[in-house]
Design an enzyme around this catalytic site. Sequence first.
Site, PDB file in Angstrom:
ATOM      1  N   ASP A  83       7.306  56.013  13.892  1.00 49.75           N
ATOM      2  CA  ASP A  83       7.753  57.036  14.855  1.00 49.75           C
ATOM      3  C   ASP A  83       8.352  56.390  16.097  1.00 49.75           C
ATOM      4  O   ASP A  83       7.627  56.009  16.995  1.00 49.75           O
ATOM      5  CB  ASP A  83       6.570  57.924  15.243  1.00 49.75           C
ATOM      6  CG  ASP A  83       6.973  59.048  16.166  1.00 49.75           C
ATOM      7  OD1 ASP A  83       8.180  59.270  16.355  1.00 49.75           O
ATOM      8  OD2 ASP A  83       6.060  59.705  16.721  1.00 49.75           O
ATOM      9  N   HIS A 101       1.159  58.046  16.561  1.00 48.47           N
ATOM     10  CA  HIS A 101       0.960  57.846  18.002  1.00 48.47           C
ATOM     11  C   HIS A 101      -0.212  56.914  18.323  1.00 48.47           C
ATOM     12  O   HIS A 101      -0.871  57.057  19.344  1.00 48.47           O
ATOM     13  CB  HIS A 101       0.813  59.192  18.727  1.00 48.47           C
ATOM     14  CG  HIS A 101       2.133  59.900  18.855  1.00 48.47           C
ATOM     15  ND1 HIS A 101       2.280  61.135  19.429  1.00 48.47           N
ATOM     16  CD2 HIS A 101       3.384  59.520  18.485  1.00 48.47           C
ATOM     17  CE1 HIS A 101       3.566  61.490  19.405  1.00 48.47           C
ATOM     18  NE2 HIS A 101       4.250  60.526  18.833  1.00 48.47           N
ATOM     19  N   HIS A 144      15.079  58.713  17.742  1.00 51.19           N
ATOM     20  CA  HIS A 144      14.731  58.310  19.114  1.00 51.19           C
ATOM     21  C   HIS A 144      14.325  56.843  19.194  1.00 51.19           C
ATOM     22  O   HIS A 144      13.610  56.326  18.342  1.00 51.19           O
ATOM     23  CB  HIS A 144      13.717  59.249  19.768  1.00 51.19           C
ATOM     24  CG  HIS A 144      12.362  59.337  19.148  1.00 51.19           C
ATOM     25  ND1 HIS A 144      11.329  58.514  19.510  1.00 51.19           N
ATOM     26  CD2 HIS A 144      11.855  60.170  18.223  1.00 51.19           C
ATOM     27  CE1 HIS A 144      10.236  58.845  18.834  1.00 51.19           C
ATOM     28  NE2 HIS A 144      10.530  59.844  18.040  1.00 51.19           N
ATOM     29  N   GLU A 163      12.147  60.737  24.069  1.00 48.22           N
ATOM     30  CA  GLU A 163      11.721  61.818  23.164  1.00 48.22           C
ATOM     31  C   GLU A 163      10.246  62.102  23.349  1.00 48.22           C
ATOM     32  O   GLU A 163       9.818  63.249  23.402  1.00 48.22           O
ATOM     33  CB  GLU A 163      12.007  61.427  21.707  1.00 48.22           C
ATOM     34  CG  GLU A 163      11.867  62.592  20.720  1.00 48.22           C
ATOM     35  CD  GLU A 163      10.465  62.802  20.152  1.00 48.22           C
ATOM     36  OE1 GLU A 163      10.266  63.800  19.447  1.00 48.22           O
ATOM     37  OE2 GLU A 163       9.565  61.986  20.408  1.00 48.22           O
ATOM     38  N   GLU A 164       9.474  61.027  23.479  1.00 45.04           N
ATOM     39  CA  GLU A 164       8.017  61.189  23.547  1.00 45.04           C
ATOM     40  C   GLU A 164       7.555  61.815  24.864  1.00 45.04           C
ATOM     41  O   GLU A 164       6.435  62.284  24.962  1.00 45.04           O
ATOM     42  CB  GLU A 164       7.315  59.840  23.317  1.00 45.04           C
ATOM     43  CG  GLU A 164       7.626  59.186  21.966  1.00 45.04           C
ATOM     44  CD  GLU A 164       7.019  59.927  20.766  1.00 45.04           C
ATOM     45  OE1 GLU A 164       6.458  61.024  20.962  1.00 45.04           O
ATOM     46  OE2 GLU A 164       7.122  59.394  19.646  1.00 45.04           O
TER      47      GLU A 164
HETATM   48 ZN    ZN Z   1       9.155  61.000  16.919  1.00 43.60          ZN
END
Ligand code: ZN
Length: 524
Positions: free
Chosen positions: A302, A458, A290, A334-335
């Site tokens: 991420d 995150h 992503h 995606e998030e």
């Molecule tokens: Zn991810």
Amino acid sequence: MYIKVNPSSLLPLGLLATSGLSSPVTGGQQQHLLGDSQALAAAIHLHSSKPLVTEELLAGKIEAKNLLSRSHDLYTIAKISEPHYNHPTRVIGSLGHVGTIKYVQQVLGTLGGYYKIHEQVFPAVSGNVYESRLTIGKHPILSARAMSLTPPTKNKEPVFAQIVAVANDGCNIEDFTEDVNGAIALIKRGNCSFGQKSENAGTAGAVAALVYNNEAGELSGTLGTPKKHHVATFGISDKVGLKVLEKLSEGKEVDASAYIDATVDVIETRNVVAQTVLGDPDNCVMLGGHSDSVEEGPGVNDDGSGSMTLLEVAVQLSKFSVNNCVRFAWWSGEEEGLLGSTWYAEHLSSEENVKIRLFMDYDMMASPNFAYQIYNATDSEGDPKGSEQLRNFYINGYKELGVNYTFIPFDGRSDYVGFIDAGIPAGGVATGAEGVKTAEEVEMFGGWEGKWYDPCYHQLCDDLTNLNSTAYEVNGKLVAKSVAKYANSFESFPPRKLESAEVRAERMAESKKRWKYRGKKLVM
Ligand SMILES: [Zn+2]
Ligand SMILES: *[C@@H]1O[C@H](CO)[C@@H](O)[C@H](O)[C@H]1NC(C)=O
Ligand SMILES: *[C@@H]1O[C@H](CO)[C@@H](O)[C@H](O)[C@H]1NC(C)=O
Ligand SMILES: *[C@@H]1O[C@H](CO)[C@@H](O)[C@H](O)[C@H]1NC(C)=O
Ligand SMILES: *[C@@H]1O[C@H](CO)[C@@H](O)[C@H](O)[C@H]1NC(C)=O
């Protein structure tokens, strides 16, 4: 409401300034960015004389220093967002995200037409909860959590009402009696999604809904795709819920005040899909990562690590020819709940669907406290046939690379969900997010016991210091092997079967019920 980001208001990297790919984007359609059929024929001619790809050849071209260099570029791009967000980020709607997409397109565009590059524009739902409060009787419930993508309470003001308990699980509209009208509905978690419970409550006229946990602890989750009748919804703990139920069953009245100030916006964003001009276009191996991060940080691990792994593998693959088509995807949203990949998979026609022989998800490849984790996809659990074979390929792949591995649940936390629901075999590997590393895993992989696999998951600190270069390279080689293997041959891999749209829709609805998560958030 559409918030449009002007893609031409970019980019600090000299590399990107010459991009010829910024041009037309059409709403909802896949946009063909390659030139005419002559250019296509020339590209095929140019590339088909290259040596056929093999696992050894492609994996041999993946080096940590090249992956890290791409991550550097990505971090620079995340910083374009600083004036708006006060920190680097690549969240959808940010210039850092637009920059990420342009960077991918720009690099792919330098490969002599090896790939056809498509953009798929789609509306992404993005929610913000600014403030929320729940008071039951006289007690503020500090542990109550407004669900993600919840609508606000009426006029964004507190609503006062009695709490009414809903029968069964609140999954059927019949579970809601007439006295729910104008009341706050109390619903037990389980059996169906939070979204469905909220929709039923709203349909029955409730002014708010409280979903209480059916296991010990607090409850937070998401309502998922907004529905017309969704009503302001909180997750509350089992303890709080059961206490209210007890009072109600004694015939007492319980009143409450619920308040949520929230918005749900629609942002126009895009997936990038690149497909080899070589190879059988009816038999494709597809892989994705992503392109977006969370708002809190730059998302270098991420999923910068997955995005850049895909890009580097795509660049190296262009030195070879392939028998089967290879299709790379950089998903958006995606998030916010796997939006891009789900949009893509759900909008495939039956004919396009069967061309995808398998999908491989690569989300978080270089966590600092990594484990080599393989999604435990198994044919017997209803995963489309071939998913288990892919899982077994990864087992072998890690063995060949001389490292240990573990299995993790295939429970809905990344972009494979839409593909499984669409009947396409899928799987993938990851290096871990907010899970805690065990002593046994320290023996297997090194690192620190009792700490998260990714301590910056995150967060703002998911920056260039948040990568383990050993894991980055090992996984880069594994991704390369997976691409080479299926680009070379689908021998003994289960064929796909064409399904009618009706059969597909039915199976999709059934399949969707299995997922406990949608991305990082609980859905039921
Ligand atoms: Zn991810
Ligand atoms: C579970 O949910 C389905 C709808 O999703 C419903 O038909 C069924 O009655 C529910 N079961 C229970 C025990 O509530
Ligand atoms: C993987 O899934 C299979 C089938 O569901 C199960 O039997 C097995 O225990 C799982 N393995 C691990 C390590 O989770
Ligand atoms: C794999 O794990 C075992 C412990 O289970 C350990 O002894 C071994 O050194 C590990 N191998 C590698 C390559 O890290
Ligand atoms: C990556 O992890 C390995 C194994 O735990 C460790 O030896 C190495 O120092 C780490 N490298 C970085 C750059 O963190």
